[in-house]
Enzyme design. Structure first.
Site, short mmCIF file in Angstrom:
data_model
loop_
_atom_site.label_atom_id
_atom_site.label_comp_id
_atom_site.label_asym_id
_atom_site.label_seq_id
_atom_site.Cartn_x
_atom_site.Cartn_y
_atom_site.Cartn_z
NE ARG A 47 0.43 1.21 3.40
CZ ARG A 47 1.46 1.96 3.65
NH1 ARG A 47 2.69 1.44 3.69
NH2 ARG A 47 1.35 3.25 3.90
CB ALA A 49 0.00 6.94 -3.63
CG ASP A 247 -3.00 7.97 -0.96
OD1 ASP A 247 -2.75 8.43 0.16
OD2 ASP A 247 -2.78 6.78 -1.28
CG ASN A 257 -1.97 11.35 2.95
OD1 ASN A 257 -1.47 10.46 2.26
ND2 ASN A 257 -1.53 11.61 4.17
CE LYS A 258 -4.61 5.33 4.89
NZ LYS A 258 -5.65 4.46 4.25
#
Lengths: 356, 356
Positions: A47, A49, A247, A257-258
Site C-alpha cells: 500500500r 500510493a 495519494d 491522503n490517508k
C-alpha cells in the site's frame, strides 16, 4: 541507513513484503501472475500510493513477460486485459493510473517500432523484455525521487524537536526511502535532532505497525500516539512541523491522503505549525481542478468494527472512507523531487510538472 | 426507554457492571470492601466522571457500613483512610473529589449531632446508616440531574440529521441516562430524528464498545467511525451538532474531557457546527481559574501499544494522556441540570452554580 524493500523484481517473479503481517512477521510472497499482483494491491499486501505505482508497473511487466502471446496483436489484447485488471484495484491512488498510462504509451511506442521492423516473434520477445526494463526503471526512478524529495524537504524540518507524520509514507509506501519519512531520514542524516510523533492510524494501524517499525529499525526516536491525541500534541507537544505523504494532488494543491490528514492539517494551522506534503510529481493529477473531483475509496465496514479479526463493537453500522481531502489553503508547501511548491499551487505545481 | 445500570447499591454490597468486558460479556461484580471499589475505579471497571462520583460515594458508604468501628473516633479515623484511598484512584475526574468532599461535610455534620446526643454505639450505627442513605441520594440526584440536562440539551439538538459525540457520556458513564447521551435520548424521545456519529475512542474504545452498545440497545441509529474520521465527517457528513461530556470544567469554561475532544472542538468550529458540553454542576471546579490547572492523567503506555492484550506495534515508546483540555472559546454552550450556560462562562457558570 538501511531501509526495507517492500517490492523487488526477481527472476522468479515479483517479490512483495506482506505489510498486513508487520511488525509481527516478516513474510515475503513471490507473484508470477498479474492477477495475483492485482489482488495483493487490493488486499493491501502492498500500500502507499508510490509503492502501488511500482507494484502496478511490475504487475504489468510480469503479466507481459509470462504471457504466451507470440504475435503483437495477441500481446496487445492481453496487455489491455492486464491494465484493466490492475486499474480496478484501488481508486484513490493516482500513481496506479500514472503507471498504467506510462506503460500504455511505452507499449504503443515499442509496438510501433516492432511493426516497422517486421520483427515477428523475436520482436514480441524483445518488447516483453523492454517492458520488464521499464518496470525496473520505474522502481529506480522512485528511489531517486525519494532521495530528492528528502533533500528538499529536510531543509524545511526543524533543527531539533518533534515532527508529526500520518499513516506510513515511508519505504514501505514508496519502495524508496519514503516521501514523508524520506524527508525525516535525510533530515536525521544531515544532523537534525528529531523525534517523530506517530499516530497509530486506525483502522489499519499503518502508523503503529509500519511507521513505528521503520523508524525503530533506523534508530530514529519516536513516540506512538492514538489518532485522537493529534490535537493535544499539536497544542502542547512542541511540534515544529507536520509532514505527510499524498495519494493524489489536484491542480490547485488539494491533497487526498490517508483519513485523518485533513483534521491534522486544520489543527496544525490552529497552532501555526507548518504542514508539508511530500510526494513525487507522479502523484499530481493535473486532469482535475480541485479535491472535490478525487474519488474517495470506501473500504469494508468490517475493517472498522473488527481488529485483527476480533469484533471491537456490537454489530452496528460503520463508515470507512480510507482517505480524506485536505484543501490547499491548509498546506504550507508541497515537496516534490523537482523542488518545493508553495502557494498559489496552481502556478507552482504547473511549473514543477512542466520542467523535467 | 430502557437504560443500563452501571452501578447499584444492594444489601449484598456495591454491584458494578464490568465495562472493560463490554460489549462481549455482561458481567457484574459485587464489592463489599472499599479498597476493591477503589481498585475498580482505577482499573476502569467503572468510568466516566459522574459515575466515578457515584462509585466513590458508594465506596465510602460500603467502607463505613462494613467498618468494625464502634466509637465515633474509631469511625472518624477509618473514614479518613477510606477517603484517602478513593482520592488516589483517578486524578482528572472532579466528581470523585466532589463526592469525597460532600461525604466529609456530611460526616462532620452527623458526627457533631451524634456527639451532642451522646448516642454512643447506637449513634455510630445510625451514622453509618445515614451515610449509606447519602450514597443512595447521590445516585438518585445523578439520575435526576441527567434528566434535566437531557431536557435542556434536547432543545439545542437539530430536529433531524447527524450528531457527533465522543467517548461514552452515556448511562454507563453517569449512572443515569447519561449527559451527552442523555441529551440525545431526550431529543429522540421528543421526536428528533437523529443519527449519532460515534468515534471509537482509542485506546479504550469506549465509543465502539460502550456508546455503540448503549445506542444499539436503545434502537437509536448510529454509525461507528475511527477517531481519525472526525475531521472528514464534520466537513462532509451533515453534522448538525457535537455534544460531549466533561471530566472537569474550570471557572472560565475550559473543559477537560476524553482525549480527542479538543481536536473535535477545533474541527467543529472550522465548520461552524455548535459544540456542546453536557455535564452536571458537580463537574464544575470553581477552585481553578482555567484549564491549565487541570491535572491530566497519564495512563500506561501499554494501553496504546497493545489492544486486548495483543501488541499492535513494535516495542516503542508511547504516550497516553487520557484527557485533553478544550479552551472555552471553542464551546458554544455548557448544558447543566440547572440550565444552559453560554459565554462568557465565568459569569454564566457562577450564576448557575450559585442558585440551587
Amino acid at each position: 541507513m538501511h531501509t526495507v524493500e517492500p517490492i523487488r523484481w526477481t527472476p522468479e517473479g515479483v517479490v512483495m513484503l506482506d505489510q498486513r503481517r508487520l511488525p509481527r512477521e516478516v513474510v515475503y510472497h513471490t507473484y508470477t501472475d498479474y492477477r495475483e499482483v492485482a489482488k495483493a494491491i487490493q488486499d493491501m499486501v502492498i500500500r502507499g500510493a508510490p509503492a502501488i505505482g511500482v507494484a502496478a508497473a511490475m504487475g504489468i511487466a510480469i503479466g507481459v513477460e509470462r504471457s504466451s502471446a507470440e504475435t503483437l496483436d495477441a500481446l496487445r489484447a492481453e496487455f489491455g486485459t492486464i491494465c484493466d485488471t490492475l486499474a480496478r484495484t484501488r481508486p484513490t491512488a493516482v500513481d496506479l493510473f500514472w503507471a498504467i498510462e506510462r506503460f500504455g504509451r511505452r507499449f504503443a511506442e515499442l509496438a510501433l517500432a516492432a511493426e516497422k521492423n517486421s520483427a515477428g516473434a523475436r520482436g514480441v520477445a524483445r518488447l516483453k523484455a523492454l517492458l520488464v526494463e521499464e518496470a525496473k526503471k520505474v522502481h529506480q526512478e522512485r528511489q531517486d525521487a525519494d532521495r530528492e524529495i528528502g533533500r528538499f524537504g529536510a531543509e524545511l524540518m526543524p533543527k531539533s524537536g518533534r515532527v508529526m507524520t500520518q499513516c506510513n509514507a515511508g519505504a514501505l509506501a514508496t519502495a524508496g526511502i519514503g516521501t514523508a519519512l524520506g524527508v525525516i531520514r535525510v533530515a536525521v542524516e544531515t544532523g537534525h535532532s528529531i523525534e517523530v510523533l506517530v499516530p497509530e492510524t486506525r483502522p489499519y494501524l499503518q502508523g503503529a505497525r509500519l511507521t513505528a517499525w521503520e523508524l525503530h529499525q533506523d534508530h530514529i526516536p519516536l513516540t506512538l500516539i492514538t489518532d485522537n491525541m493529534v490535537g493535544h500534541f499539536l497544542k502542547t507537544g512542541g511540534v515544529g512541523a507536520v509532514v505527510v505523504g499524498a495519494d493524489r494532488i489536484a491542480r490547485n494543491g488539494d491533497t487526498a491522503n490517508k483519513i485523518g490528514t485533513y483534521g491534522m492539517a486544520v489543527l496544525a494551522r490552529e497552532h501555526n505549525i507548518p504542514f508539508y506534503v511530500a510526494a513525487p510529481i507522479s502523484t499530481l493529477d493535473l486532469s482535475i481542478g480541485s479535491g472535490e473531483e478525487i474519488p474517495i475509496e470506501e473500504r469494508s465496514e468490517e475493517e472498522v468494527t473488527h481488529l485483527a479479526g476480533m469484533p471491537i463493537s456490537p454489530e452496528v453500522r460503520a463508515a470507512h472512507p480510507a482517505f480524506d481531502v485536505t484543501p490547499a489553503r491548509f498546506i504550507t508547501a508541497i515537496v516534490t523531487e523537482r523542488g518545493v511548491a508553495r502557494p498559489p499551487f496552481e502556478t507552482s505545481l504547473r511549473e514543477l510538472s512542466a520542467h523535467s
